[in-house]
Design an enzyme around this catalytic site. Structure first.
Site, PDB file in Angstrom:
ATOM      1  N   CYS A 111       0.812  -1.225   0.000  1.00 34.15           N
ATOM      2  CA  CYS A 111       0.000   0.000   0.000  1.00 34.15           C
ATOM      3  C   CYS A 111       0.845   1.274   0.000  1.00 34.15           C
ATOM      4  CB  CYS A 111      -0.965   0.005   1.177  1.00 34.15           C
ATOM      5  SG  CYS A 111      -1.976  -1.465   1.237  1.00 34.15           S
ATOM      6  N   HIS A 248      -3.310   7.208   2.392  1.00 37.19           N
ATOM      7  CA  HIS A 248      -3.759   5.876   1.967  1.00 37.19           C
ATOM      8  C   HIS A 248      -5.137   5.608   2.549  1.00 37.19           C
ATOM      9  CE1 HIS A 248      -4.029   1.764   1.013  1.00 37.19           C
ATOM     10  NE2 HIS A 248      -3.845   1.321   2.251  1.00 37.19           N
ATOM     11  N   ASN A 278     -10.275  -0.191  -0.072  1.00 35.87           N
ATOM     12  CA  ASN A 278      -8.817  -0.062   0.009  1.00 35.87           C
ATOM     13  C   ASN A 278      -8.203  -0.659  -1.268  1.00 35.87           C
ATOM     14  OD1 ASN A 278      -6.090  -0.447   0.488  1.00 35.87           O
ATOM     15  ND2 ASN A 278      -6.357  -1.200   2.581  1.00 35.87           N
TER      16      ASN A 278
END
Ligand code: UT7
Length: 321
Positions: A111, A248, A278
């Site tokens: 990520c 993020h 996500n």
């Protein structure tokens, strides 16, 4: 010499999957998912690949920047869910968009991947090795998720985002910090291919994402604000001078926790995970493109980008738009 972003783009798979649809797959509820994560919906690939999504996002970023694919010197793709082991996704994208003169390669920092790729491009460009770079984050996480595990399948989505960046005399990226902690890799992990050859076959293969959600949560609310404070100190910028924190997108509660620790105005922390979930390395560039498209980022603004994820990896960057 610095590097500035001159165009953004994004691409999402056509199919949207709501929380209600997930209720048919696992023992969960729309209420639980919204309350614990803020997610309401995500896009899931049916035929789109990490390369096709990245190529679409890259084409849009080039168009917004007013540049041709043939001008691109460096093409970096951050992904942890490539379609192919070989060739790398960046080379697939190179072919799809016709960036024939670019040096193209992938980078996997989960990520934090887009952020790490941005810093890699910045290093090349500020050293004068290349003059521009096309940087994408792309994921088809739906193929590495165990769709019977309610602890993970409700979280993730597929998509891609990209930015076109070029050398500039001043402004642009003002500073970066990056960190990795391989000793804690076990809290969020996924196997690749089983070790299987004429001499040995591994028995304990883990083909899907396994995560200790609480451990990742605790890590994020502690380390992300610390890395943001570190980069602000390094660049001599006060938290109050930052116009937008583009973080993020993993969990609304994580973002709220980070804003609180930084004592920053929560309205400066844009959120799109309610619509896209996500998307790992695609999360930051997709959000950046949405904000740019909505005219919410204007020249002269100070932005902080920050990501965290498997590795564990995390980091932050300050830039002048
Ligand atoms: O990009 C980085 C990737 N990962 C992350 O950012 C993840 C960070 N962590 C999180 O976002 C949160 O930890 C989760 C959303 C994954 C989980 O939320 P939580 O508040 O930490 O829940 P929990 O894991 O402590 O579980 C609480 C309860 C458990 O039941 P019991 O043991 O209390 O009876 C779970 O079994 O919720 C249960 N549960 C669910 N219930 C309904 C776990 N997943 C679900 C679900 N639906 N999908």
């Amino acid at each position: 010499m610095s590097m500035r972003i001159i165009g953004t783009g994004s691409a999402l798979p056509a199919k949207q999957v709501s929380n209600e649809e997930l209720e048919k797959l696992v023992d969960t509820s729309d209420e639980w998912i919204r309350e614990r994560t803020g997610i309401g919906c995500r896009h899931i690939s049916t035929e789109e690949t990490a390369a096709s999504l990245a190529a679409e996002a890259c084409k849009k970023a080039l168009e917004r920047a007013g540049r041709q694919a043939s001008e691109v010197e460096l093409l970096l793709v951050a992904t942890c869910s490539p379609e192919m082991a070989l060739p790398c996704t960046a080379c697939q994208v190179q072919e799809l968009i016709g960036a024939e003169h670019a040096v193209a390669f992938d980078l996997n920092a989960a990520c934090a991947g887009f952020l790490f790729a941005l810093n890699t491009a910045y290093a090349y460009i500020s050293a004068g090795i290349y003059h521009n770079a096309l940087i994408a984050g792309t994921e088809v996480l739906s193929k590495i998720i165990d769709w019977s595990d309610r602890g993970t399948c409700i979280l993730f989505g597929d998509g891609a985002g990209a930015v076109m960046a070029e050398q500039c005399e001043s402004g642009g990226i003002l500073g970066f910090v990056q960190h990795s902690d391989g000793t804690r890799g076990g809290v969020l992990a996924c196997g690749s291919r089983n070790l299987e050859n004429p001499y040995f076959t591994s028995q304990d293969f883990m083909p899907y994402v396994r995560m200790d959600g609480r451990a990742v949560f605790a890590f994020a609310v502690r380390q992300v604000p610390a890395s943001i404070e570190e980069v602000l100190e390094k660049t001599g910028i006060e938290a109050g001078e930052v116009d937008l924190f583009v973080l993020h997108q993993a969990n609304c509660r994580i973002i709220e926790g980070i804003a609180k620790r930084l004592k920053a105005d929560p309205s400066k922390f844009p959120i799109n995970l309610d619509r896209v979930g996500n998307m790992s390395s695609a999360a930051i560039p997709v959000l950046l493109d949405e904000l740019n498209g909505q005219g919410r980022i204007i020249p002269g603004m100070t932005l902080v980008l920050s990501g965290f994820g498997a590795g564990l990896t995390y980091g932050a960057c300050v830039l002048k738009w």
